[in-house]
Design a protein around this motif. Structure first.
Motif, PDB file in Angstrom:
ATOM      1  N   ASN A 146       0.863  -1.173   0.000  1.00 32.04           N
ATOM      2  CA  ASN A 146       0.000   0.000   0.000  1.00 32.04           C
ATOM      3  C   ASN A 146       0.906   1.232   0.000  1.00 32.04           C
ATOM      4  O   ASN A 146       2.140   1.116  -0.054  1.00 32.04           O
ATOM      5  CB  ASN A 146      -0.967  -0.023   1.191  1.00 32.04           C
ATOM      6  CG  ASN A 146      -0.244  -0.062   2.540  1.00 32.04           C
ATOM      7  OD1 ASN A 146       0.850   0.487   2.704  1.00 32.04           O
ATOM      8  ND2 ASN A 146      -0.855  -0.724   3.517  1.00 32.04           N
ATOM      9  N   ARG A 147       0.312   2.404   0.049  1.00 33.06           N
ATOM     10  CA  ARG A 147       1.115   3.623  -0.083  1.00 33.06           C
ATOM     11  C   ARG A 147       2.097   3.792   1.081  1.00 33.06           C
ATOM     12  O   ARG A 147       3.253   4.184   0.879  1.00 33.06           O
ATOM     13  CB  ARG A 147       0.191   4.836  -0.183  1.00 33.06           C
ATOM     14  CG  ARG A 147       0.895   6.096  -0.648  1.00 33.06           C
ATOM     15  CD  ARG A 147      -0.102   7.138  -1.080  1.00 33.06           C
ATOM     16  NE  ARG A 147       0.549   8.323  -1.596  1.00 33.06           N
ATOM     17  CZ  ARG A 147      -0.093   9.292  -2.231  1.00 33.06           C
ATOM     18  NH1 ARG A 147      -1.393   9.189  -2.448  1.00 33.06           N
ATOM     19  NH2 ARG A 147       0.563  10.359  -2.667  1.00 33.06           N
ATOM     20  N   ASP A 148       1.653   3.489   2.305  1.00 38.48           N
ATOM     21  CA  ASP A 148       2.545   3.612   3.453  1.00 38.48           C
ATOM     22  C   ASP A 148       3.756   2.691   3.310  1.00 38.48           C
ATOM     23  O   ASP A 148       4.901   3.089   3.574  1.00 38.48           O
ATOM     24  CB  ASP A 148       1.797   3.261   4.746  1.00 38.48           C
ATOM     25  CG  ASP A 148       0.767   4.316   5.129  1.00 38.48           C
ATOM     26  OD1 ASP A 148       0.932   5.478   4.713  1.00 38.48           O
ATOM     27  OD2 ASP A 148      -0.188   3.969   5.835  1.00 38.48           O
TER      28      ASP A 148
ATOM     29  N   ALA B  85       6.195   3.921   0.618  1.00 43.66           N
ATOM     30  CA  ALA B  85       7.010   5.044   1.094  1.00 43.66           C
ATOM     31  C   ALA B  85       8.118   4.541   2.020  1.00 43.66           C
ATOM     32  O   ALA B  85       9.271   4.986   1.936  1.00 43.66           O
ATOM     33  CB  ALA B  85       6.129   6.064   1.808  1.00 43.66           C
TER      34      ALA B  85
ATOM     35  N   TRP C  84       5.624  10.248   1.947  1.00 41.58           N
ATOM     36  CA  TRP C  84       4.310   9.667   1.690  1.00 41.58           C
ATOM     37  C   TRP C  84       3.580  10.449   0.606  1.00 41.58           C
ATOM     38  O   TRP C  84       2.793   9.882  -0.162  1.00 41.58           O
ATOM     39  CB  TRP C  84       3.486   9.674   2.974  1.00 41.58           C
ATOM     40  CG  TRP C  84       2.173   8.947   2.844  1.00 41.58           C
ATOM     41  CD1 TRP C  84       1.944   7.624   3.094  1.00 41.58           C
ATOM     42  CD2 TRP C  84       0.923   9.502   2.422  1.00 41.58           C
ATOM     43  NE1 TRP C  84       0.619   7.313   2.854  1.00 41.58           N
ATOM     44  CE2 TRP C  84      -0.026   8.445   2.440  1.00 41.58           C
ATOM     45  CE3 TRP C  84       0.498  10.768   2.021  1.00 41.58           C
ATOM     46  CZ2 TRP C  84      -1.372   8.626   2.089  1.00 41.58           C
ATOM     47  CZ3 TRP C  84      -0.822  10.961   1.667  1.00 41.58           C
ATOM     48  CH2 TRP C  84      -1.746   9.896   1.699  1.00 41.58           C
TER      49      TRP C  84
ATOM     50  N   PRO D  12       1.771   8.360  -6.413  1.00 45.30           N
ATOM     51  CA  PRO D  12       1.787   6.892  -6.431  1.00 45.30           C
ATOM     52  C   PRO D  12       2.588   6.315  -7.591  1.00 45.30           C
ATOM     53  O   PRO D  12       3.292   5.313  -7.420  1.00 45.30           O
ATOM     54  CB  PRO D  12       0.295   6.530  -6.542  1.00 45.30           C
ATOM     55  CG  PRO D  12      -0.418   7.670  -5.927  1.00 45.30           C
ATOM     56  CD  PRO D  12       0.395   8.888  -6.280  1.00 45.30           C
TER      57      PRO D  12
ATOM     58  N   LEU E  81       6.217   6.490  -6.651  1.00 42.05           N
ATOM     59  CA  LEU E  81       6.533   5.482  -5.635  1.00 42.05           C
ATOM     60  C   LEU E  81       6.663   4.104  -6.277  1.00 42.05           C
ATOM     61  O   LEU E  81       7.607   3.347  -5.990  1.00 42.05           O
ATOM     62  CB  LEU E  81       5.428   5.437  -4.573  1.00 42.05           C
ATOM     63  CG  LEU E  81       5.392   6.544  -3.526  1.00 42.05           C
ATOM     64  CD1 LEU E  81       4.126   6.424  -2.688  1.00 42.05           C
ATOM     65  CD2 LEU E  81       6.623   6.486  -2.629  1.00 42.05           C
TER      66      LEU E  81
ATOM     67  N   LEU F  69       0.836  -1.230  -6.682  1.00 39.39           N
ATOM     68  CA  LEU F  69       0.675  -0.314  -5.556  1.00 39.39           C
ATOM     69  C   LEU F  69      -0.813  -0.109  -5.340  1.00 39.39           C
ATOM     70  O   LEU F  69      -1.492   0.511  -6.153  1.00 39.39           O
ATOM     71  CB  LEU F  69       1.375   1.019  -5.840  1.00 39.39           C
ATOM     72  CG  LEU F  69       1.215   2.131  -4.810  1.00 39.39           C
ATOM     73  CD1 LEU F  69       1.685   1.678  -3.437  1.00 39.39           C
ATOM     74  CD2 LEU F  69       1.987   3.374  -5.250  1.00 39.39           C
TER      75      LEU F  69
ATOM     76  N   GLY G  89      -4.326   1.121  -3.511  1.00 38.83           N
ATOM     77  CA  GLY G  89      -4.768   2.297  -2.784  1.00 38.83           C
ATOM     78  C   GLY G  89      -5.851   3.047  -3.509  1.00 38.83           C
ATOM     79  O   GLY G  89      -6.380   2.596  -4.520  1.00 38.83           O
TER      80      GLY G  89
END
Length: 271
Positions: free
Chosen positions: A138-140, A143, A150, A154, A157, A170, A172
């Protein structure tokens, strides 16, 4: 009916039955695969949080993985909570390049409990991800693994994670918008796959369920984007099924108590 495909999960237990091996094995079964397992840690866990973690020694995890690989025709594997940098190394040595490998980088539980320290994060980056086929943060988690803020887009990332070796999904979205956008990067190409969000607090185990479904899709030889789309549909159906449940005092479990339509289709084809 044909002998089923075998999918292996290397992950921790969840005594509440929502995430970890409980989610992986029930997802494998729902999608018509035989689930094998290697336990990395035993947790005392419920819908409100993780109360105790007992990590297994690397040799214990290695013995379990070796027992499965030496006896069963594993068609794909996935990882969940690993517990230590040494176990991440064991998994990389045993599975990377041997079977399609989906890495769900479980760093924080749904409740917010930390399940990995800096050494584990470094082991993901240096040992496990370079040999994995797909990583599903996930995004957390993205990161944390990349060291980027954060707020980073996206797509950026996902590309930074892709630079470490694997394809990336990814996960989210913006629940308030009613849309969920999963960013897929493969061979340097970015795709964005959209699907509706489901309004529910019963989402404990969603990430494990998605990555387990993705492993089964890859085991069946599906293209990555096709496997992602089917996994999205599976998770959406699971979240819809459990939306009205009243289980536990915290974030309730995602459902694993239904037979998805596309598994029925596969069953008809393989019978």
């Amino acid at each position: 009916m044909r002998t089923p495909l075998v999918a292996l999960s290397v992950a921790g237990t969840d005594s509440g039955g929502a995430a970890g091996l409980a989610a992986d094995l029930t997802t494998f079964a729902a999608l018509g695969a035989h689930g094998a397992s290697a336990v990395t840690a035993v947790t005392a866990q419920d819908t409100t949080g993780v109360h105790r973690v007992v990590a297994l020694a690397p040799d214990d995890v290695r013995a379990q993985v070796r027992a499965v690989l030496d006896d069963l025709p594993v068609a794909a594997a996935k990882t969940g909570m690993l517990g230590s940098a040494a176990v991440a190394g064991v998994v990389a040595d045993a599975l990377a390049g041997r079977v399609p490998l989906v890495v769900d980088p479980v760093l924080v539980a749904t409740s917010g409990a930390a399940l990995a320290d800096e050494a584990v994060v470094a082991a993901y980056r240096d040992l496990l991800l370079p040999g994995a086929d797909v990583v599903t943060p996930n995004r957390d988690e993205a990161a944390t693994l990349t060291g980027l803020p954060w707020e980073t887009a996206p797509e950026s990332l996902a590309l930074a994670l892709h630079d470490l070796g694997p394809a990336v999904v990814l996960t989210g979205g913006d629940p308030g918008s009613g849309r969920c956008l999963d960013v897929v990067v493969r061979d340097g190409v970015v795709s964005v796959l959209e699907h509706p969000t489901i309004a529910t607090r019963n989402d404990h185990g969603t990430g494990c369920t998605f990555s387990a479904a993705l492993a089964v899709g890859l085991a069946r030889g599906l293209d990555l984007c096709a496997a992602v789309s089917r996994s999205q549909a599976f998770v959406s159906r699971a979240l819809t099924s459990s939306a009205a449940w009243e289980l536990g005092r915290g974030r309730g479990p995602v459902a694993h108590t239904f037979t998805p339509h596309h598994h029925q289709h596969h069953h008809q084809q393989e019978s």
